[in-house]
Write a protein that holds these residues in place. Structure first.
Motif, PDB file in Angstrom:
ATOM      1  N   VAL A   9       0.844  -1.205   0.000  1.00  0.00           N
ATOM      2  CA  VAL A   9       0.000   0.000   0.000  1.00  0.00           C
ATOM      3  C   VAL A   9       0.880   1.257   0.000  1.00  0.00           C
ATOM      4  O   VAL A   9       0.547   2.270  -0.623  1.00  0.00           O
ATOM      5  N   ALA A  10       2.025   1.169   0.647  1.00  0.00           N
ATOM      6  CA  ALA A  10       2.966   2.309   0.641  1.00  0.00           C
ATOM      7  C   ALA A  10       3.459   2.573  -0.787  1.00  0.00           C
ATOM      8  O   ALA A  10       3.453   3.719  -1.256  1.00  0.00           O
ATOM      9  N   LEU A  11       3.862   1.528  -1.471  1.00  0.00           N
ATOM     10  CA  LEU A  11       4.376   1.697  -2.833  1.00  0.00           C
ATOM     11  C   LEU A  11       3.274   2.193  -3.773  1.00  0.00           C
ATOM     12  O   LEU A  11       3.496   3.091  -4.581  1.00  0.00           O
ATOM     13  N   ALA A  12       2.086   1.610  -3.628  1.00  0.00           N
ATOM     14  CA  ALA A  12       0.983   1.974  -4.523  1.00  0.00           C
ATOM     15  C   ALA A  12       0.583   3.440  -4.361  1.00  0.00           C
ATOM     16  O   ALA A  12       0.138   4.072  -5.317  1.00  0.00           O
ATOM     17  N   ASN A  13       0.730   3.975  -3.161  1.00  0.00           N
ATOM     18  CA  ASN A  13       0.264   5.345  -2.908  1.00  0.00           C
ATOM     19  C   ASN A  13       1.401   6.338  -2.679  1.00  0.00           C
ATOM     20  O   ASN A  13       1.155   7.507  -2.374  1.00  0.00           O
ATOM     21  N   GLN A  14       2.627   5.838  -2.765  1.00  0.00           N
ATOM     22  CA  GLN A  14       3.799   6.691  -2.523  1.00  0.00           C
ATOM     23  C   GLN A  14       3.665   7.469  -1.224  1.00  0.00           C
ATOM     24  O   GLN A  14       3.812   8.701  -1.191  1.00  0.00           O
ATOM     25  N   SER A  15       3.344   6.711  -0.170  1.00  0.00           N
ATOM     26  CA  SER A  15       3.249   7.350   1.139  1.00  0.00           C
ATOM     27  C   SER A  15       3.748   6.361   2.181  1.00  0.00           C
ATOM     28  O   SER A  15       4.002   5.204   1.868  1.00  0.00           O
ATOM     29  N   VAL A  16       3.894   6.834   3.397  1.00  0.00           N
ATOM     30  CA  VAL A  16       4.184   5.911   4.490  1.00  0.00           C
ATOM     31  C   VAL A  16       2.866   5.249   4.889  1.00  0.00           C
ATOM     32  O   VAL A  16       1.807   5.888   4.833  1.00  0.00           O
ATOM     33  N   VAL A  17       2.925   3.970   5.243  1.00  0.00           N
ATOM     34  CA  VAL A  17       1.734   3.256   5.713  1.00  0.00           C
ATOM     35  C   VAL A  17       2.028   2.669   7.095  1.00  0.00           C
ATOM     36  O   VAL A  17       3.100   2.097   7.309  1.00  0.00           O
ATOM     37  N   ALA A  18       1.090   2.842   8.018  1.00  0.00           N
ATOM     38  CA  ALA A  18       1.235   2.243   9.347  1.00  0.00           C
ATOM     39  C   ALA A  18      -0.011   1.412   9.639  1.00  0.00           C
ATOM     40  O   ALA A  18      -1.132   1.895   9.490  1.00  0.00           O
ATOM     41  N   ILE A  19       0.230   0.154  10.011  1.00  0.00           N
ATOM     42  CA  ILE A  19      -0.878  -0.748  10.374  1.00  0.00           C
ATOM     43  C   ILE A  19      -0.765  -1.015  11.871  1.00  0.00           C
ATOM     44  O   ILE A  19       0.281  -1.462  12.355  1.00  0.00           O
ATOM     45  N   SER A  20      -1.853  -0.763  12.597  1.00  0.00           N
ATOM     46  CA  SER A  20      -1.814  -0.980  14.052  1.00  0.00           C
ATOM     47  C   SER A  20      -2.400  -2.329  14.412  1.00  0.00           C
ATOM     48  O   SER A  20      -3.218  -2.890  13.689  1.00  0.00           O
ATOM     49  N   GLY A  21      -1.982  -2.830  15.563  1.00  0.00           N
ATOM     50  CA  GLY A  21      -2.485  -4.102  16.080  1.00  0.00           C
ATOM     51  C   GLY A  21      -1.586  -4.545  17.221  1.00  0.00           C
ATOM     52  O   GLY A  21      -0.855  -3.726  17.786  1.00  0.00           O
ATOM     53  N   GLU A  22      -1.631  -5.814  17.545  1.00  0.00           N
ATOM     54  CA  GLU A  22      -0.762  -6.316  18.614  1.00  0.00           C
ATOM     55  C   GLU A  22       0.698  -5.999  18.256  1.00  0.00           C
ATOM     56  O   GLU A  22       1.488  -5.583  19.090  1.00  0.00           O
ATOM     57  N   ARG A  23       1.019  -6.203  16.997  1.00  0.00           N
ATOM     58  CA  ARG A  23       2.301  -5.716  16.451  1.00  0.00           C
ATOM     59  C   ARG A  23       1.969  -4.688  15.375  1.00  0.00           C
ATOM     60  O   ARG A  23       1.169  -4.973  14.487  1.00  0.00           O
ATOM     61  N   ASP A  24       2.563  -3.508  15.474  1.00  0.00           N
ATOM     62  CA  ASP A  24       2.339  -2.492  14.436  1.00  0.00           C
ATOM     63  C   ASP A  24       3.386  -2.676  13.341  1.00  0.00           C
ATOM     64  O   ASP A  24       4.529  -3.063  13.624  1.00  0.00           O
ATOM     65  N   TRP A  25       2.994  -2.363  12.115  1.00  0.00           N
ATOM     66  CA  TRP A  25       3.934  -2.414  10.985  1.00  0.00           C
ATOM     67  C   TRP A  25       3.972  -1.054  10.306  1.00  0.00           C
ATOM     68  O   TRP A  25       2.918  -0.471  10.047  1.00  0.00           O
ATOM     69  N   ILE A  26       5.168  -0.596  10.009  1.00  0.00           N
ATOM     70  CA  ILE A  26       5.319   0.713   9.356  1.00  0.00           C
ATOM     71  C   ILE A  26       6.242   0.546   8.156  1.00  0.00           C
ATOM     72  O   ILE A  26       7.314  -0.063   8.283  1.00  0.00           O
TER      73      ILE A  26
END
Ligand SMILES: Nc1ncnc2c1ncn2[C@@H]1O[C@H](COP(=O)(O)OP(=O)(O)O)[C@@H](O)[C@H]1O
Ligand SMILES: Cc1ncsc1CCOP(=O)(O)O
Ligand SMILES: [Mg+2]
Length: 264
Positions: free
Chosen positions: A153-170
């Motif tokens: 999603v970061a590459l597709a939108n040329q932005s930073v993407v952050a996914i929250s949850g038990e483990r977050d991914w950025i």
């Protein structure tokens, strides 16, 4: 990771964060931003959002209780922010629940330069077009790799993407980090993701590197959650404690960081 240095810089600057957020969480978001040291302003009228977004340090667009007039005002605010180089955070709350939300988010992403897309797994899965059983505004369940989703999603939108949850991914598409700070009780209080979007906005506003500042926001926010849960095991008092812990965050909490950067 210089997360607490970034926190200190953010507090010094006290960035003005223009939030166009949802009706459920506006008060929670404003209080949380004040507690951590930023300066919130909520404004929605099409007559004033352009000038306000232009002078803000960051604009946060949150579609949680979106209506068409607010959406139209978001576009006005977004264009004004883009013109002045003010970073924009998009929180696509519950984007999977209706075609209406999907259409609005698609338009926002097409028309505006978004610096950070921040959501839970169900929301980012919708943007990644991968199968996921989202649960209203909550993340739900799915099998697809969250780190892949963040990168794609970061590459597709040329932005930073952050996914929250038990483990977050950025991810910004080139870099990837995970954050294990946080506590389960954070899912028992409404607006914890929405406030995180605001806090990300405050960090981004005060730092050049979008990826690093998003990471710092997630780390410090998760640590506040852990410290709040130590003091109160139930949602009502946890919410109050959490505000206090946002206020109390300091360099002494450095040893609590549970985050790592991965090569991709
Ligand atoms: N199971 C969990 N354990 C620990 N922290 C969590 C958990 N779920 C969410 N969090 C934390 O709660 C905050 C809000 O995330 P989340 O609940 O996914 O957002 P949203 O409210 O948008 O769905 C984030 O800081 C995240 O790290
Ligand atoms: C319950 C609810 N309904 C529409 S917006 C909203 C709040 C969602 O907040 P968060 O995404 O932070 O959990
Ligand atoms: Mg959310």
């Amino acid at each position: 990771m210089k997360s607490f240095e970034q926190l200190r810089r953010m507090k010094q600057q006290s960035p003005l964060v223009h939030n166009m957020t949802n009706q459920v969480v506006a008060n929670h978001v404003a209080n949380g931003l004040l507690a951590i040291g930023a300066s919130p302003i909520m404004a929605y009228a099409k007559e004033e959002v352009g000038p306000i977004a232009s002078l803000a340090s960051c604009l946060v667009l949150n579609i949680g209780t979106i209506t068409t007039p607010i959406f139209e005002a978001m576009l006005i605010a977004g264009h004004a922010a883009n013109e002045k180089g003010v970073p924009i955070v998009l929180d696509p709350v519950g984007v999977g629940v209706s075609r209406y939300r999907q259409k609005l988010v698609k338009t926002l992403l097409a028309e505006l330069k978004i610096s950070l897309i921040r959501g839970n797994a169900g929301e980012i899965a919708q943007l990644a077009k991968v199968p996921w059983q989202a649960h209203g505004v909550d993340s739900g369940t799915g099998q697809y790799s969250m780190k892949k989703m963040a990168q794609e999603v970061a590459l597709a939108n040329q932005s930073v993407v952050a996914i929250s949850g038990e483990r977050d991914w950025i991810s910004d598409g080139k870099r990837l980090a995970s954050v294990d700070n946080g506590h389960q009780l954070m899912t028992r209080v409404t607006g914890m993701g929405c406030l995180l979007s605001g806090v990300c906005g405050a960090f981004i506003a005060s730092h050049q590197d979008l990826f690093e500042s998003t990471l710092a926001a997630h780390i410090t926010y998760g640590i506040a959650g852990e410290k709040a849960a130590m003091a109160s095991p139930f949602p009502g008092s946890f919410k109050e404690q959490f505000m206090d812990q946002l206020f109390l965050l300091n360099e002494g909490d450095q040893q609590r960081i549970k985050a790592s950067e991965e090569k991709i």
